[in-house]
Design an enzyme around this catalytic site. Structure first.
Site, PDB file in Angstrom:
ATOM      1  N   SER A  34     -17.209  -7.161  -0.626  1.00 26.98           N
ATOM      2  CA  SER A  34     -18.038  -6.241   0.142  1.00 26.98           C
ATOM      3  C   SER A  34     -19.248  -5.801  -0.690  1.00 26.98           C
ATOM      4  O   SER A  34     -19.983  -6.653  -1.162  1.00 26.98           O
ATOM      5  CB  SER A  34     -17.156  -5.067   0.581  1.00 26.98           C
ATOM      6  OG  SER A  34     -17.751  -4.372   1.627  1.00 26.98           O
ATOM      7  N   ASP A  76     -15.420  -9.832  11.639  1.00 31.47           N
ATOM      8  CA  ASP A  76     -15.408  -8.851  10.560  1.00 31.47           C
ATOM      9  C   ASP A  76     -16.234  -7.676  11.069  1.00 31.47           C
ATOM     10  O   ASP A  76     -17.424  -7.831  11.345  1.00 31.47           O
ATOM     11  CB  ASP A  76     -16.034  -9.491   9.315  1.00 31.47           C
ATOM     12  CG  ASP A  76     -16.186  -8.525   8.146  1.00 31.47           C
ATOM     13  OD1 ASP A  76     -16.061  -7.299   8.369  1.00 31.47           O
ATOM     14  OD2 ASP A  76     -16.454  -8.992   7.029  1.00 31.47           O
ATOM     15  N   HIS A 108     -12.160  -7.173   7.291  1.00 37.08           N
ATOM     16  CA  HIS A 108     -13.072  -7.071   6.157  1.00 37.08           C
ATOM     17  C   HIS A 108     -12.346  -7.207   4.821  1.00 37.08           C
ATOM     18  O   HIS A 108     -12.975  -7.164   3.777  1.00 37.08           O
ATOM     19  CB  HIS A 108     -13.797  -5.727   6.248  1.00 37.08           C
ATOM     20  CG  HIS A 108     -14.987  -5.644   5.353  1.00 37.08           C
ATOM     21  ND1 HIS A 108     -16.067  -6.506   5.458  1.00 37.08           N
ATOM     22  CD2 HIS A 108     -15.284  -4.817   4.329  1.00 37.08           C
ATOM     23  CE1 HIS A 108     -16.963  -6.186   4.539  1.00 37.08           C
ATOM     24  NE2 HIS A 108     -16.510  -5.174   3.837  1.00 37.08           N
TER      25      HIS A 108
END
Lengths: 266, 420
Positions: A95, A217, A245
């Site tokens: 991320s 996602d 995610h």
């Protein structure tokens, strides 16, 4: 200050193996890698750490100004590499940490053998033709959610949790024993994460890069993965057979395979 | 309170659910007329006072109860198999769900009491408290997520009030700290002046960011190339101490213009404070005041003290000693403080250190042990010879080392003659 204490660094796996540095994203800490670490450890030297302001990092190292920019986090990554004398590092950033890796690799490309960007997004907020998936108001809503949920955090317990890494059982009385964060620090990290714009930084990445996306996602839309692939010269995009995610939790085997096969390739 | 309420239990589904033995017991308890209202497991699920939701691991909704559908204004067909749980949240809530809720649920198998907001069919926000558990297969693989949803509108407005009050309190605290910092700065020289032929340095440790400290110092030119220097500690803390510090500082400065003799200056200050703070609010201070006279071979310093800890002298030859000024009383407490004066010579390489008792009174253990004058003298012995900056830096580091044990304000002012 001791970088190992500052970042609660843990090292596991083959001492002589190639180095894989796993960087967690916003919302959790190195625990997020717990399902993929054992398999990676069979082949690699796996280095885990908590970003300052997350998990069991040293709260005394917190500096709201330094961590109001992803550059501050990238500095930390480079300091970790220097302190542990890590070379030919395969940096795996989940991320927001994927962009932290991009910044670090731009700064000192010679440190890094490869970059694995796990569900990256260089810009979460929509802007002009660019679709990041969110508006500024959405980000403010997230900050409200943070304010309403002091996950596993209690000011009274804080000194115990943060000050006694050698006595983790003291913290286990709390409901959520993972991913504790001081709410004030979480707010700063949230802003830094969701309001940064690293689209211009992608072109400067010179190390071999793997972009990993999941479909669907809710945080990084599929076209953002393509955007990152298109901007980083020579990068490769793979779509994991995983949703959400956090593929390292929802599809640990596929995540390990993606990281390991890329890290091991010559 | 809440405008949305559950529909009454459905009579049609009552009576025949559950096992017979239980049903008999309950209907007995309820009485004959209430038979119709008898709870079935299904009715309890559908019309429970909370929302129920089951989803696949990827969030896809596979089962949802009537209560939640009613709250959201949705039909079962719209949601089951078509939407995921996070689709029902506000966007901010979805971000939170993906970054915190889902990972924690996956790692712990359970997550409870999370405040989120759902979006109803007509676009309204519904504040809820959400709890989820993972249901595992017999061989331990996670299969399903079971979620309960509680209406939290009233709770949320109460929490918002708490948050608002907290922010208000934080803002107030910042304001107070800013005020204290500004006031503090006005009571200390912004920078020390340059004294020809000498090196000066200072350090100030504030015990609390919320209050103005009671320690003070100053260094300023007098007529004829001489310099005035003082350092002290007033009684109390906060606004009262700040007022006393201000009075003390200006009295010392103006008294030294008329007659810089240290004994005269302290006698003046004693009179002023004694007159100002009479009655049941006696306020006083300890202070050391000196006049510095530079010459070709260093400087001489005449010091007078009223109840203040003795100055430290770090000599060029590596020894250290206190400069005794015994006998002087607290300034301002009694009509006469009987200050005592002494003159000390600073040769090249010598440094004089003035400090307040925050340094010697710092707690060094949990049973009331203090750092003390002996330890300080030993520390100074280890330090000498040292210039003013070096000495102050070393003492600042020493103070930092006390950590929580340093619970009082501490001022340090050093003056040295550079080595020839």
């Amino acid at each position: 200050m001791d970088v190992r204490v500052r970042h609660n660094i843990t090292t596991t796996g083959r001492e002589d193996g190639p180095v894989v540095l796993l960087a967690h994203g916003f919302g959790c800490d190195q625990n997020l890698w717990r399902l993929v670490t054992p398999a990676l450890a069979e082949e690699f030297r796996v280095v885990l750490f908590d970003h300052v302001g997350s998990g069991r990092s040293d709260p005394a190292a917190w500096d709201a100004e330094r961590y109001s920019s992803l550059e501050g986090y990238a500095d930390d990554v480079l300091e970790i590499c220097r302190d542990l004398d890590l070379r030919d590092v395969t940096f795996v950033g989940h991320s927001v940490s994927s962009m932290i890796g991009v910044l670090a690799a731009r700064r000192e490309p010679e440190r890094f053998a490869k970059l694995v960007l796990l569900v990256p997004s260089p810009r979460y907020v929509d802007e002009g033709d660019y679709r990041g998936g969110f508006t500024r108001e959405d980000i403010e809503e997230l900050l409200e959610s943070l304010d309403s949920n002091y996950l596993g955090w209690s000011a009274a317990m804080a000194p115990v949790i943060m000050g006694n890494p050698e006595r983790p059982e003291l913290g286990e009385e709390l409901t959520n024993s993972f991913c504790r964060t001081d709410p004030d620090m979480a707010r700063v990290f949230a802003r830094t994460t969701f309001l940064s714009d690293n689209r211009e930084d992608l072109a400067g990445v010179s190390v071999p890069t793997l972009v990993v996306r999941c479909v669907p996602d809710a945080i990084a839309p599929p076209e953002v993965g393509e955007f990152v692939r298109d901007r980083i010269p020579g990068s490769v995009l793979v779509t994991l057979d995983a949703t959400g995610h956090c593929p390292q939790l929802s599809a640990p085997e596929a995540t390990v395979e993606a990281i390991a096969s890329f890290a091991r390739a010559r | 309170m809440t405008s949305r309420s559950n529909p009454p239990p459905d009579h049609g589904t009552g009576g025949d659910g559950g096992n017979g033995e239980n049903a008999d017991t309950v209907s007995e308890l309820l009485g004959g007329d209430a038979r119709e209202l008898w709870e079935s497991a299904e009715d309890l699920y559908e019309n429970a006072p909370c929302g129920y939701l089951s989803t696949l691991l990827d969030g896809t909704i596979v089962k949802v109860n009537t209560t939640l559908l009613t709250w959201l204004g949705r039909t079962r067909e719209e949601l089951v198999g078509r939407r995921s749980f996070s689709d029902l949240l506000t966007v901010g809530g979805r971000l939170y769900h993906e970054t915190h809720f889902a990972p924690l649920l996956r790692m712990q198998g359970h997550i409870g009491g999370i405040a989120l907001e759902m979006r109803t069919a007509d676009g309204e926000r519904l504040p809820v408290l959400v709890t989820s558990t993972l249901k595992h297969s017999p061989d331990g693989r996670p299969l399903l997520i079971r979620t309960t949803v509680f209406d939290a509108r009233d709770r949320r407005s109460y929490e918002r009030e708490l948050l608002r009050a907290r922010r208000e309190a934080e803002r107030e605290r910042e304001r107070v700290q800013r005020l204290a910092t500004t006031l503090q700065r006005s009571l200390l020289p912004p920078t020390l002046p340059e004294v020809p032929g000498a090196e000066v340095a200072s350090h100030y440790h504030t015990a609390s960011a919320d209050e103005v400290g009671g320690d003070f110092y100053d260094l300023f030119p007098l007529a004829d190339g001489r310099w005035g220097i003082f350092l002290g500690d007033v009684s109390g803390k906060g606004a009262g101490a700040a007022a006393l510090t201000s009075l003390t500082r200006y009295t010392l400065r103006s008294a030294s213009v008329y007659d810089p003799d240290p004994l005269r200056v302290l006698a003046n200050l004693n009179t002023v404070l004694n007159h100002e703070y009479q009655g049941d609010d006696p306020r006083y201070c300890t202070v050391v005041f000196g006049v510095l006279t530079p010459d070709e071979r260093g400087c001489s310093l005449t010091l007078a003290s009223g109840g203040h800890p003795p100055a430290l002298l770090l000599r060029a030859d590596g020894t250290a000693d206190y400069v005794p000024t015994p006998g002087g009383r607290l300034i301002g407490l009694l009509p006469d403080a009987h200050p005592v004066s002494t003159t000390v010579r600073l040769a090249p390489g010598d440094t004089l250190v003035l400090y307040t008792d925050g340094l010697t009174e710092a707690r060094t253990d949990d049973v009331g042990g203090r750092y003390g004058e002996d330890a300080l003298l030993a520390f100074a012995g280890g330090l000498a010879p040292a210039g003013a900056s070096e000495a102050v830096a070393a003492i600042a580091k020493l103070l930092e080392g006390f950590g929580e044990g340093l619970d009082d304000d501490t001022a340090v002012l050093a003056l040295g003659v550079p080595p020839a």
